[in-house]
Design a protein around this motif. Structure first.
Motif, short mmCIF file in Angstrom:
data_model
loop_
_atom_site.label_atom_id
_atom_site.label_comp_id
_atom_site.label_asym_id
_atom_site.label_seq_id
_atom_site.Cartn_x
_atom_site.Cartn_y
_atom_site.Cartn_z
N VAL A 59 0.84 -1.20 0.00
CA VAL A 59 0.00 0.00 0.00
C VAL A 59 0.88 1.25 0.00
N SER A 60 1.95 1.19 0.78
CA SER A 60 2.87 2.32 0.86
C SER A 60 3.53 2.60 -0.49
N TRP A 61 3.91 1.54 -1.20
CA TRP A 61 4.52 1.72 -2.51
C TRP A 61 3.49 2.18 -3.55
N ALA A 62 2.25 1.72 -3.41
CA ALA A 62 1.19 2.21 -4.29
C ALA A 62 1.04 3.71 -4.12
N LYS A 63 1.08 4.16 -2.87
CA LYS A 63 1.00 5.59 -2.57
C LYS A 63 2.18 6.33 -3.18
N THR A 64 3.38 5.78 -3.07
CA THR A 64 4.58 6.42 -3.60
C THR A 64 4.47 6.63 -5.11
N TYR A 65 4.04 5.59 -5.83
CA TYR A 65 3.94 5.70 -7.28
C TYR A 65 2.87 6.72 -7.68
N LEU A 66 1.77 6.74 -6.94
CA LEU A 66 0.71 7.70 -7.25
C LEU A 66 1.13 9.13 -6.92
N VAL A 67 1.93 9.29 -5.88
CA VAL A 67 2.47 10.62 -5.55
C VAL A 67 3.40 11.09 -6.66
N LYS A 68 4.24 10.20 -7.15
CA LYS A 68 5.17 10.56 -8.21
C LYS A 68 4.42 10.97 -9.49
N ALA A 69 3.27 10.35 -9.71
CA ALA A 69 2.47 10.68 -10.89
C ALA A 69 1.68 11.96 -10.69
N GLY A 70 1.62 12.43 -9.43
CA GLY A 70 0.88 13.65 -9.14
C GLY A 70 -0.59 13.43 -8.86
N LEU A 71 -1.02 12.16 -8.73
CA LEU A 71 -2.42 11.86 -8.47
C LEU A 71 -2.76 11.92 -6.99
N ILE A 72 -1.73 11.81 -6.16
CA ILE A 72 -1.87 11.91 -4.71
C ILE A 72 -0.87 12.93 -4.22
N GLN A 73 -1.21 13.67 -3.19
CA GLN A 73 -0.27 14.61 -2.57
C GLN A 73 -0.17 14.33 -1.08
N GLN A 74 0.93 14.78 -0.50
CA GLN A 74 1.20 14.57 0.92
C GLN A 74 1.30 15.92 1.63
N PRO A 75 0.22 16.36 2.28
CA PRO A 75 0.24 17.65 2.96
C PRO A 75 1.18 17.68 4.15
N GLU A 76 1.43 16.52 4.75
CA GLU A 76 2.40 16.40 5.84
C GLU A 76 2.87 14.96 5.90
N ARG A 77 3.93 14.75 6.66
CA ARG A 77 4.54 13.43 6.72
C ARG A 77 3.53 12.37 7.17
N ALA A 78 3.54 11.24 6.46
CA ALA A 78 2.73 10.06 6.75
C ALA A 78 1.26 10.22 6.37
N TYR A 79 0.88 11.39 5.87
CA TYR A 79 -0.51 11.62 5.45
C TYR A 79 -0.57 11.75 3.93
N CYS A 80 -1.72 11.44 3.39
CA CYS A 80 -1.90 11.60 1.94
C CYS A 80 -3.35 11.94 1.64
N GLU A 81 -3.56 12.52 0.47
CA GLU A 81 -4.89 12.86 -0.01
C GLU A 81 -4.86 12.91 -1.52
N ILE A 82 -6.01 12.78 -2.13
CA ILE A 82 -6.07 12.85 -3.58
C ILE A 82 -5.81 14.28 -4.03
N SER A 83 -5.10 14.43 -5.13
CA SER A 83 -4.76 15.76 -5.63
C SER A 83 -5.83 16.26 -6.62
N ASP A 84 -5.70 17.51 -7.01
CA ASP A 84 -6.62 18.05 -8.02
C ASP A 84 -6.52 17.27 -9.32
N LEU A 85 -5.28 16.90 -9.68
CA LEU A 85 -5.10 16.10 -10.88
C LEU A 85 -5.76 14.74 -10.72
N GLY A 86 -5.62 14.18 -9.54
CA GLY A 86 -6.22 12.88 -9.28
C GLY A 86 -7.73 12.89 -9.40
N ARG A 87 -8.34 14.00 -9.02
CA ARG A 87 -9.80 14.12 -9.09
C ARG A 87 -10.30 14.23 -10.52
#
Length: 310
Positions: A59-87
């Motif tokens: 799950v952590s690596w899935a998050k990493t790949y999605l963050v790199k693609a810009g579909l997920i963003q990390q507002p602070e350490r250990a947290y994530c949320e869907i990005s505008d691009l992801g939406r």
């Protein structure tokens, strides 16, 4: 039901984040995905050799790949949320998110295929398609390292066993001495060498001290065989141990043991070491092998970034 690969978790993770109106800890997201997966507790508790939980690591690596693609963003350490691009992604009508799908996003291409340097030349020469083939979509980087390591280790063990089988029985007896001494048995190598290969006593090839003080003895049978070791061979060794009023015995062979031999040994407290276990121990204790190359995997030292420590 098998564990989903990290790429199979990217779409479920995206869908989960799309349902939320605030960031979520990636560990909490993993717990939610685990509940939705219908996987058994046994499956969800599987770990890598490093001790990491496989499902949560994926799950952590899935998050990493999605963050790199810009579909997920990390507002602070250990947290994530869907990005505008992801939406902007139509998640309801999407069957899967793969590396090939993510390759359409510049951030992911830079991460996966290498960034350009100042003169705009590519660091890597592989095409995007070739690079996707180089990095299997079904494994995380750590799992790829582990798989490759196990493959190299398996080939090494086969080569070791073949070399041992090509040598003489005397060489094998000496090898057994070297291994037992490397494992901490037998006191000195000289003592061990004097003890093994000397008895010729009804199925016992040698005796070696269990500790440096020689307080207890281990009786050895070392057989450089091709054929499977059967129950009669264990029974013979068992009888030899009984004649010596011995409590501990180790049967070492370059071949394997039959099911009946294994059951017979269990009832008598005899330790069996077959060719596979033998070569594993040789690698573990550095006998007959040497390190060709090593590398380190680093992680963040959280204490170094704890402001309370300054």
């Amino acid at each position: 039901m098998s564990l989903p690969t990290y790429d199979q978790l990217m779409l479920p993770l995206m869908r989960l984040l799309s349902e939320l109106d605030q960031p979520i800890k990636i560990s909490d997201a993993a717990d939610v995905l685990a509940e939705r997966s219908n996987l058994s507790e046994e499956d969800l508790n599987q770990t890598l050799p490093s001790g990491k939980n496989i499902f949560k690591d994926r799950v952590s690596w899935a998050k990493t790949y999605l963050v790199k693609a810009g579909l997920i963003q990390q507002p602070e350490r250990a947290y994530c949320e869907i990005s505008d691009l992801g939406r902007t992604i139509d998640l309801k009508n999407l069957n899967a998110i793969t590396n090939e799908f993510l390759a359409q996003f510049d951030g992911f291409k830079s991460f996966k295929f290498g960034k350009k340097n100042e003169d705009e030349s590519e660091v890597k020469t592989l095409t995007d398609a070739e690079s996707l083939n180089v990095y299997p979509e079904t494994q995380t980087p750590e799992e790829m390292i582990q798989t490759t390591t196990e493959l190299l280790k398996s080939n090494l063990k086969n080569d070791l066993l073949q070399i041992i089988k090509d040598k003489s029985p005397l060489f094998f007896e000496r090898l057994v001495v070297d291994l037992l001494v490397a494992m901490g048995y037998g006191g000195s190598h000289q003592d061990a060498a004097q003890a093994i290969g000397k008895t010729n006593d009804g199925g016992i090839d040698g005796v070696i001290s269990e500790d440096r003080l020689g307080l207890d003895k281990i009786y050895i049978q070392a057989k450089r065989w091709e054929n499977t070791v059967g129950r009669p061979d264990i029974q013979q060794f068992k009888g030899a141990l009984a004649d010596q009023v011995a409590k501990k015995g180790v049967f070492i062979t370059t071949s394997s043991f039959s099911k009946e031999a294994i059951e017979s040994a269990k009832k008598s407290g005899i330790v069996l070491i077959d060719g596979n276990k033998l070569t594993s121990l040789m690698i573990e204790f550095g006998l007959g092998v040497q390190i060709e190359r090593s590398f380190h995997i680093y992680k963040i030292d959280q204490d170094r970034f704890d402001e309370d420590n300054f």
